[in-house]
Design a protein around this motif. Structure first.
Motif, PDB file in Angstrom:
ATOM      1  N   UNK A  68       0.858  -1.178   0.000  1.00 32.79           N
ATOM      2  CA  UNK A  68       0.000   0.000   0.000  1.00 32.79           C
ATOM      3  C   UNK A  68       0.892   1.225   0.000  1.00 32.79           C
ATOM      4  N   UNK A  69       1.101   1.814  -1.171  1.00 30.79           N
ATOM      5  CA  UNK A  69       2.006   2.963  -1.300  1.00 30.79           C
ATOM      6  C   UNK A  69       1.445   4.205  -0.608  1.00 30.79           C
ATOM      7  N   UNK A  72       2.537   5.196   3.359  1.00 29.15           N
ATOM      8  CA  UNK A  72       3.767   5.886   3.766  1.00 29.15           C
ATOM      9  C   UNK A  72       4.707   4.936   4.511  1.00 29.15           C
ATOM     10  N   UNK A  73       5.791   5.507   5.097  1.00 29.28           N
ATOM     11  CA  UNK A  73       6.801   4.682   5.746  1.00 29.28           C
ATOM     12  C   UNK A  73       6.312   4.117   7.081  1.00 29.28           C
ATOM     13  N   UNK A  74       5.468   4.814   7.763  1.00 31.72           N
ATOM     14  CA  UNK A  74       5.010   4.308   9.050  1.00 31.72           C
ATOM     15  C   UNK A  74       3.669   3.578   8.944  1.00 31.72           C
ATOM     16  N   UNK A  75       3.264   3.247   7.774  1.00 34.84           N
ATOM     17  CA  UNK A  75       1.973   2.576   7.595  1.00 34.84           C
ATOM     18  C   UNK A  75       1.949   1.156   8.086  1.00 34.84           C
ATOM     19  N   UNK A  76       3.126   0.581   8.333  1.00 32.11           N
ATOM     20  CA  UNK A  76       3.159  -0.808   8.769  1.00 32.11           C
ATOM     21  C   UNK A  76       2.841  -0.957  10.243  1.00 32.11           C
ATOM     22  N   UNK A  77       2.825   0.132  11.016  1.00 30.43           N
ATOM     23  CA  UNK A  77       2.600   0.031  12.454  1.00 30.43           C
ATOM     24  C   UNK A  77       1.135   0.076  12.829  1.00 30.43           C
TER      25      UNK A  77
END
Length: 78
Positions: A68-69, A72-77
């Motif tokens: 899922x672009x 963002x970078x913190x979307x995995x949390x």
């Protein structure tokens, strides 16, 4: 309606003569030949209801879902 379409439940054959003047016998013969060829093609082209799965399909794992672009970078949390 031909015997082929009556026995198989297929719709009746509709023919349109666009050139020439065939006799009734010639037209009937053409319809019978085309109907039989169609019935044969339908019978041979039908896939079996239950296709056996290959060993590859049984052992292969599913593919990962796309990243899922927009997250963002913190979307995995969360």
């Amino acid at each position: 309606m031909s015997d082929a379409s009556a026995n198989t439940g297929l719709p009746p054959v509709v023919a349109e003569v666009v050139r020439g003047t065939p006799t009734e016998e010639e037209l009937a013969a053409a319809i019978v030949v085309v109907s039989e060829a169609y019935v044969r093609e339908v019978a041979e082209a039908t896939a079996p209801d239950h296709a056996p799965r290959s060993r590859w399909e049984l052992s292969a794992r599913g593919l990962r879902t796309p990243l899922n672009r927009a997250a963002g970078w913190n979307g995995f949390t969360g």
